[in-house]
Design an enzyme around this catalytic site. Structure first.
Site, mmCIF file in Angstrom:
data_model
loop_
_atom_site.group_PDB
_atom_site.id
_atom_site.type_symbol
_atom_site.label_atom_id
_atom_site.label_comp_id
_atom_site.label_asym_id
_atom_site.label_seq_id
_atom_site.Cartn_x
_atom_site.Cartn_y
_atom_site.Cartn_z
ATOM 1 N N CYS A 1 -8.061 -5.605 -10.068
ATOM 2 C CA CYS A 1 -7.820 -4.489 -11.096
ATOM 3 C C CYS A 1 -7.255 -3.363 -10.127
ATOM 4 C CB CYS A 1 -8.749 -4.212 -11.955
ATOM 5 S SG CYS A 1 -8.527 -3.012 -13.048
ATOM 6 N N CYS B 1 -7.007 -1.269 1.233
ATOM 7 C CA CYS B 1 -6.161 -1.770 2.383
ATOM 8 C C CYS B 1 -6.867 -1.834 3.687
ATOM 9 C CB CYS B 1 -5.227 -0.653 2.433
ATOM 10 S SG CYS B 1 -3.889 -1.110 3.536
ATOM 11 N N CYS C 1 0.289 3.250 3.544
ATOM 12 C CA CYS C 1 0.690 2.723 4.995
ATOM 13 C C CYS C 1 1.707 1.631 4.920
ATOM 14 C CB CYS C 1 -0.427 2.245 5.729
ATOM 15 S SG CYS C 1 -1.123 0.742 5.230
ATOM 16 N N CYS D 1 -5.226 0.690 6.426
ATOM 17 C CA CYS D 1 -5.647 2.250 6.477
ATOM 18 C C CYS D 1 -6.780 2.339 5.691
ATOM 19 C CB CYS D 1 -4.479 2.991 5.808
ATOM 20 S SG CYS D 1 -4.097 2.759 4.180
ATOM 21 N N CYS E 1 1.002 -1.135 0.027
ATOM 22 C CA CYS E 1 0.068 -0.047 -0.018
ATOM 23 C C CYS E 1 1.070 1.158 -0.137
ATOM 24 C CB CYS E 1 -0.935 -0.064 1.149
ATOM 25 S SG CYS E 1 -1.901 1.402 1.515
#
Length: 159
Positions: free
Chosen positions: A146, A122, A77, A125, A74
């Protein structure tokens, strides 16, 4: 009078959102920041995608054609989200994976374009990643995650 009632009924039926469409995406994420903190830490493109649930232009991410070994994290984070061995070229213009790292991606239903889609965030976060579809490689999971490349940070494998 009857026409007025029918028109009123019609407008009422189509102007109200069902409770399923108002699903609250606010969850308890272990990494939380104010909008000002996110804006200060992310690029404008990352902020638009990760925090405002935007979509980057197709074929604009250098990660779309990245085939190096490693893990995609991510960008907000640093949580590991996808492994390079699960990446494939979907031809859509966005990095695509046939599976996520279990427990690191959260899912919600998105009705923004008029029908239900499975949206990915995510799990640490809450940053918006993209969507998952059922048109991926049949020989593996059949899924196509995607993902917006700007939402990802590639961490190469140690050689």
């Amino acid at each position: 009078m009857r026409k007025t009632f029918i028109i009123f009924l019609f407008i009422s039926m189509y102007s109200c959102n069902g409770s399923a469409q108002k699903k609250d995406k606010k969850e308890n994420f272990s990494v939380t920041k104010t909008e000002a903190e996110w804006k200060a830490e992310l690029t404008p493109e990352q902020y638009y995608v990760l925090r405002k649930e935007g979509t980057e232009r197709a074929f604009s991410s250098p990660l779309n054609k990245n085939y190096k070994k490693g893990v995609y994290h991510c960008a907000a984070c640093n949580t590991p989200l996808f492994k390079s061995e699960h990446k494939f070229d979907s031809g859509t213009g966005w990095p695509s994976f046939d599976r996520a790292i279990e427990g690191n991606v959260a899912y919600a239903t998105d009705y923004k374009i008029g029908y239900a889609r499975s949206e990915e965030h995510c799990a640490t976060c809450g940053g918006h990643l993209g969507h998952v579809f059922n048109d991926g490689p049949k020989e593996t999971t059949g899924k196509r995650h995607c993902i917006n490349g700007v939402a990802l940070k590639f961490v190469p494998a140690k050689e």
